[in-house]
Design a protein around this motif. Structure first.
Motif, PDB file in Angstrom:
ATOM      1  N   ALA A  95      19.159   3.028 -24.166  1.00 30.72           N
ATOM      2  CA  ALA A  95      18.439   3.822 -23.171  1.00 30.72           C
ATOM      3  C   ALA A  95      16.953   3.533 -23.326  1.00 30.72           C
ATOM      4  CB  ALA A  95      18.715   5.308 -23.362  1.00 30.72           C
ATOM      5  N   VAL A  96      16.302   3.248 -22.205  1.00 26.74           N
ATOM      6  CA  VAL A  96      14.866   2.972 -22.210  1.00 26.74           C
ATOM      7  C   VAL A  96      14.208   3.938 -21.236  1.00 26.74           C
ATOM      8  CG1 VAL A  96      13.067   1.272 -21.705  1.00 26.74           C
ATOM      9  CG2 VAL A  96      15.158   0.564 -22.876  1.00 26.74           C
ATOM     10  N   TRP A  97      13.235   4.691 -21.740  1.00 26.48           N
ATOM     11  CA  TRP A  97      12.470   5.632 -20.927  1.00 26.48           C
ATOM     12  C   TRP A  97      11.076   5.070 -20.718  1.00 26.48           C
ATOM     13  CZ3 TRP A  97       7.749   7.702 -21.930  1.00 26.48           C
ATOM     14  CH2 TRP A  97       7.283   8.663 -21.030  1.00 26.48           C
ATOM     15  N   ASP A  98      10.560   5.269 -19.492  1.00 24.61           N
ATOM     16  CA  ASP A  98       9.158   4.951 -19.228  1.00 24.61           C
ATOM     17  C   ASP A  98       8.596   6.009 -18.294  1.00 24.61           C
ATOM     18  OD1 ASP A  98       9.291   4.100 -16.375  1.00 24.61           O
ATOM     19  OD2 ASP A  98      10.387   2.377 -17.159  1.00 24.61           O
ATOM     20  N   SER A  99       7.294   5.985 -18.074  1.00 23.75           N
ATOM     21  CA  SER A  99       6.601   7.041 -17.327  1.00 23.75           C
ATOM     22  C   SER A  99       6.595   6.843 -15.814  1.00 23.75           C
ATOM     23  CB  SER A  99       5.156   7.157 -17.828  1.00 23.75           C
ATOM     24  OG  SER A  99       4.473   5.932 -17.601  1.00 23.75           O
ATOM     25  N   GLU A 100       7.094   5.720 -15.322  1.00 23.07           N
ATOM     26  CA  GLU A 100       7.091   5.444 -13.878  1.00 23.07           C
ATOM     27  C   GLU A 100       8.259   6.182 -13.210  1.00 23.07           C
ATOM     28  OE1 GLU A 100       6.444   4.655 -10.291  1.00 23.07           O
ATOM     29  OE2 GLU A 100       5.026   3.745 -11.690  1.00 23.07           O
ATOM     30  N   PRO A 101       7.977   7.080 -12.247  1.00 22.53           N
ATOM     31  CA  PRO A 101       9.054   7.849 -11.626  1.00 22.53           C
ATOM     32  C   PRO A 101       9.875   7.080 -10.594  1.00 22.53           C
ATOM     33  CG  PRO A 101       6.951   8.495 -10.692  1.00 22.53           C
ATOM     34  CD  PRO A 101       6.652   7.518 -11.802  1.00 22.53           C
ATOM     35  N   VAL A 102       9.362   5.943 -10.099  1.00 21.57           N
ATOM     36  CA  VAL A 102      10.090   5.185  -9.093  1.00 21.57           C
ATOM     37  C   VAL A 102      11.306   4.529  -9.739  1.00 21.57           C
ATOM     38  CG1 VAL A 102       9.978   3.261  -7.452  1.00 21.57           C
ATOM     39  CG2 VAL A 102       8.004   4.789  -7.738  1.00 21.57           C
ATOM     40  N   LEU A 103      12.481   4.784  -9.147  1.00 20.47           N
ATOM     41  CA  LEU A 103      13.720   4.221  -9.681  1.00 20.47           C
ATOM     42  C   LEU A 103      13.875   2.771  -9.224  1.00 20.47           C
ATOM     43  CD1 LEU A 103      16.172   7.203  -9.058  1.00 20.47           C
ATOM     44  CD2 LEU A 103      14.774   6.721 -11.083  1.00 20.47           C
ATOM     45  N   PRO A 104      14.281   1.899 -10.137  1.00 18.48           N
ATOM     46  CA  PRO A 104      14.463   0.497  -9.741  1.00 18.48           C
ATOM     47  C   PRO A 104      15.725   0.334  -8.908  1.00 18.48           C
ATOM     48  CG  PRO A 104      15.211   0.799 -11.971  1.00 18.48           C
ATOM     49  CD  PRO A 104      14.612   2.116 -11.538  1.00 18.48           C
ATOM     50  N   VAL A 105      15.728  -0.680  -8.087  1.00 15.99           N
ATOM     51  CA  VAL A 105      16.884  -0.991  -7.247  1.00 15.99           C
ATOM     52  C   VAL A 105      17.216  -2.467  -7.455  1.00 15.99           C
ATOM     53  CG1 VAL A 105      17.750  -1.101  -4.881  1.00 15.99           C
ATOM     54  CG2 VAL A 105      16.187   0.738  -5.549  1.00 15.99           C
ATOM     55  N   ALA A 106      18.492  -2.737  -7.729  1.00 13.48           N
ATOM     56  CA  ALA A 106      18.905  -4.136  -7.870  1.00 13.48           C
ATOM     57  C   ALA A 106      18.814  -4.812  -6.511  1.00 13.48           C
ATOM     58  CB  ALA A 106      20.328  -4.211  -8.409  1.00 13.48           C
ATOM     59  N   ARG A 107      18.276  -5.993  -6.507  1.00 19.09           N
ATOM     60  CA  ARG A 107      18.113  -6.737  -5.263  1.00 19.09           C
ATOM     61  C   ARG A 107      19.348  -7.587  -5.003  1.00 19.09           C
ATOM     62  NH1 ARG A 107      12.267  -9.330  -5.636  1.00 19.09           N
ATOM     63  NH2 ARG A 107      12.719  -9.728  -3.457  1.00 19.09           N
ATOM     64  N   ALA A 108      19.529  -7.949  -3.759  1.00 19.38           N
ATOM     65  CA  ALA A 108      20.640  -8.836  -3.397  1.00 19.38           C
ATOM     66  C   ALA A 108      20.459 -10.174  -4.102  1.00 19.38           C
ATOM     67  CB  ALA A 108      20.682  -9.027  -1.884  1.00 19.38           C
ATOM     68  N   ALA A 109      21.571 -10.780  -4.462  1.00 20.61           N
ATOM     69  CA  ALA A 109      21.522 -12.077  -5.132  1.00 20.61           C
ATOM     70  C   ALA A 109      20.801 -13.095  -4.257  1.00 20.61           C
ATOM     71  CB  ALA A 109      22.931 -12.560  -5.446  1.00 20.61           C
ATOM     72  N   ASP A 110      19.933 -13.871  -4.874  1.00 19.41           N
ATOM     73  CA  ASP A 110      19.174 -14.894  -4.162  1.00 19.41           C
ATOM     74  C   ASP A 110      18.849 -16.001  -5.153  1.00 19.41           C
ATOM     75  OD1 ASP A 110      17.414 -16.513  -2.790  1.00 19.41           O
ATOM     76  OD2 ASP A 110      15.991 -14.913  -2.300  1.00 19.41           O
ATOM     77  N   ALA A 111      19.593 -17.089  -5.060  1.00 19.84           N
ATOM     78  CA  ALA A 111      19.401 -18.205  -5.993  1.00 19.84           C
ATOM     79  C   ALA A 111      18.014 -18.812  -5.893  1.00 19.84           C
ATOM     80  CB  ALA A 111      20.460 -19.275  -5.754  1.00 19.84           C
ATOM     81  N   GLY A 112      17.347 -18.643  -4.766  1.00 22.67           N
ATOM     82  CA  GLY A 112      16.020 -19.197  -4.586  1.00 22.67           C
ATOM     83  C   GLY A 112      14.904 -18.321  -5.128  1.00 22.67           C
ATOM     84  N   ARG A 113      15.226 -17.079  -5.460  1.00 22.42           N
ATOM     85  CA  ARG A 113      14.200 -16.158  -5.970  1.00 22.42           C
ATOM     86  C   ARG A 113      13.880 -16.500  -7.414  1.00 22.42           C
ATOM     87  NH1 ARG A 113      16.628 -11.130  -5.461  1.00 22.42           N
ATOM     88  NH2 ARG A 113      17.148 -11.041  -7.636  1.00 22.42           N
ATOM     89  N   GLU A 120      19.788  -7.038 -12.361  1.00 22.95           N
ATOM     90  CA  GLU A 120      21.074  -7.659 -12.016  1.00 22.95           C
ATOM     91  C   GLU A 120      21.792  -8.140 -13.275  1.00 22.95           C
ATOM     92  OE1 GLU A 120      20.517 -10.794  -9.045  1.00 22.95           O
ATOM     93  OE2 GLU A 120      18.740  -9.698  -8.387  1.00 22.95           O
ATOM     94  N   ILE A 121      21.052  -8.736 -14.193  1.00 26.70           N
ATOM     95  CA  ILE A 121      21.636  -9.229 -15.442  1.00 26.70           C
ATOM     96  C   ILE A 121      22.201  -8.063 -16.241  1.00 26.70           C
ATOM     97  CG2 ILE A 121      21.073 -10.271 -17.682  1.00 26.70           C
ATOM     98  CD1 ILE A 121      18.993 -12.011 -16.116  1.00 26.70           C
ATOM     99  N   VAL A 122      21.415  -7.017 -16.394  1.00 22.80           N
ATOM    100  CA  VAL A 122      21.863  -5.851 -17.163  1.00 22.80           C
ATOM    101  C   VAL A 122      23.130  -5.269 -16.550  1.00 22.80           C
ATOM    102  CG1 VAL A 122      21.279  -3.499 -17.863  1.00 22.80           C
ATOM    103  CG2 VAL A 122      19.571  -5.317 -18.080  1.00 22.80           C
ATOM    104  N   MET A 123      23.148  -5.111 -15.237  1.00 21.78           N
ATOM    105  CA  MET A 123      24.316  -4.544 -14.573  1.00 21.78           C
ATOM    106  C   MET A 123      25.546  -5.441 -14.719  1.00 21.78           C
ATOM    107  SD  MET A 123      22.421  -2.981 -11.219  1.00 21.78           S
ATOM    108  CE  MET A 123      23.893  -2.308 -10.471  1.00 21.78           C
ATOM    109  N   ALA A 124      25.339  -6.747 -14.794  1.00 23.58           N
ATOM    110  CA  ALA A 124      26.457  -7.680 -14.913  1.00 23.58           C
ATOM    111  C   ALA A 124      27.100  -7.649 -16.299  1.00 23.58           C
ATOM    112  CB  ALA A 124      25.991  -9.101 -14.589  1.00 23.58           C
ATOM    113  N   VAL A 125      26.314  -7.409 -17.343  1.00 23.83           N
ATOM    114  CA  VAL A 125      26.863  -7.486 -18.702  1.00 23.83           C
ATOM    115  C   VAL A 125      27.226  -6.123 -19.277  1.00 23.83           C
ATOM    116  CG1 VAL A 125      25.617  -9.628 -19.181  1.00 23.83           C
ATOM    117  CG2 VAL A 125      24.627  -7.442 -19.916  1.00 23.83           C
TER     118      VAL A 125
END
Length: 160
Positions: A95-113, A120-125
């Motif tokens: 568990a990692v806590w930080d002070s930023e209230p904005v929740l991250p959102v996983a982005r759609a897969a994009d091989a060019g990004r 995405e990596i964390v969610m996959a493993v």
């Protein structure tokens, strides 16, 4: 809330059963390597002192998850970062806590990004994954199986 007692040698909080450790990470970019090292030490200690089996894959994935979550916290949130590691059943919970209230959102897969694939990596493993807003900031939690699946199947992700 009463402060956690702290180990003098590495700054982590002591747990009565050594099944949990918490550390505040502040400073420059070296805290990411420090966090990976602390995760490795924690799992090695759990293995040695508690006799719990920890696969090399679990060790590697835990360090990867710690690296990605702490990197994101350092990159996107001002101030300190708290990392909590604990054994929950046959998993290690990061568990990692930080002070930023904005929740991250996983982005759609994009091989060019280039970059921004950490979540995405964390969610996959991870076997389980949760993002939760706290009274101050947010907490991101991932669980990783301590043992490889004997059948070789990939573990799915479950809600916490």
């Amino acid at each position: 809330m009463e402060p956690l007692p702290v180990n003098e040698d590495d700054g982590t909080a002591r747990s009565e059963q050594s099944m949990q450790t918490t550390v505040a990470l502040e400073g420059d970019g070296t805290v990411i390597a420090q966090a990976r090292h602390l995760a490795s030490q924690f799992l090695t200690r759990v293995q040695g002192e508690q006799g719990l089996p920890v696969s090399q894959r679990a060790m590697d994935l835990t360090q990867l998850v710690v690296s990605e979550l702490v990197t994101n916290a350092r990159k996107y949130a001002p101030g300190p970062v708290l990392m909590d590691l604990r054994i929950v059943g046959d998993t290690v919970e990061v568990a990692v806590w930080d002070s930023e209230p904005v929740l991250p959102v996983a982005r759609a897969a994009d091989a060019g990004r280039v970059g921004q694939h950490g979540l995405e990596i964390v969610m996959a493993v991870a076997q389980a994954f949760e993002v939760r807003r706290e009274p101050v900031g947010k907490r991101i939690t991932a669980r990783i199986a301590l043992l490889d699946d004997p059948g070789g199947a990939l573990a799915g992700r479950n809600p916490l």
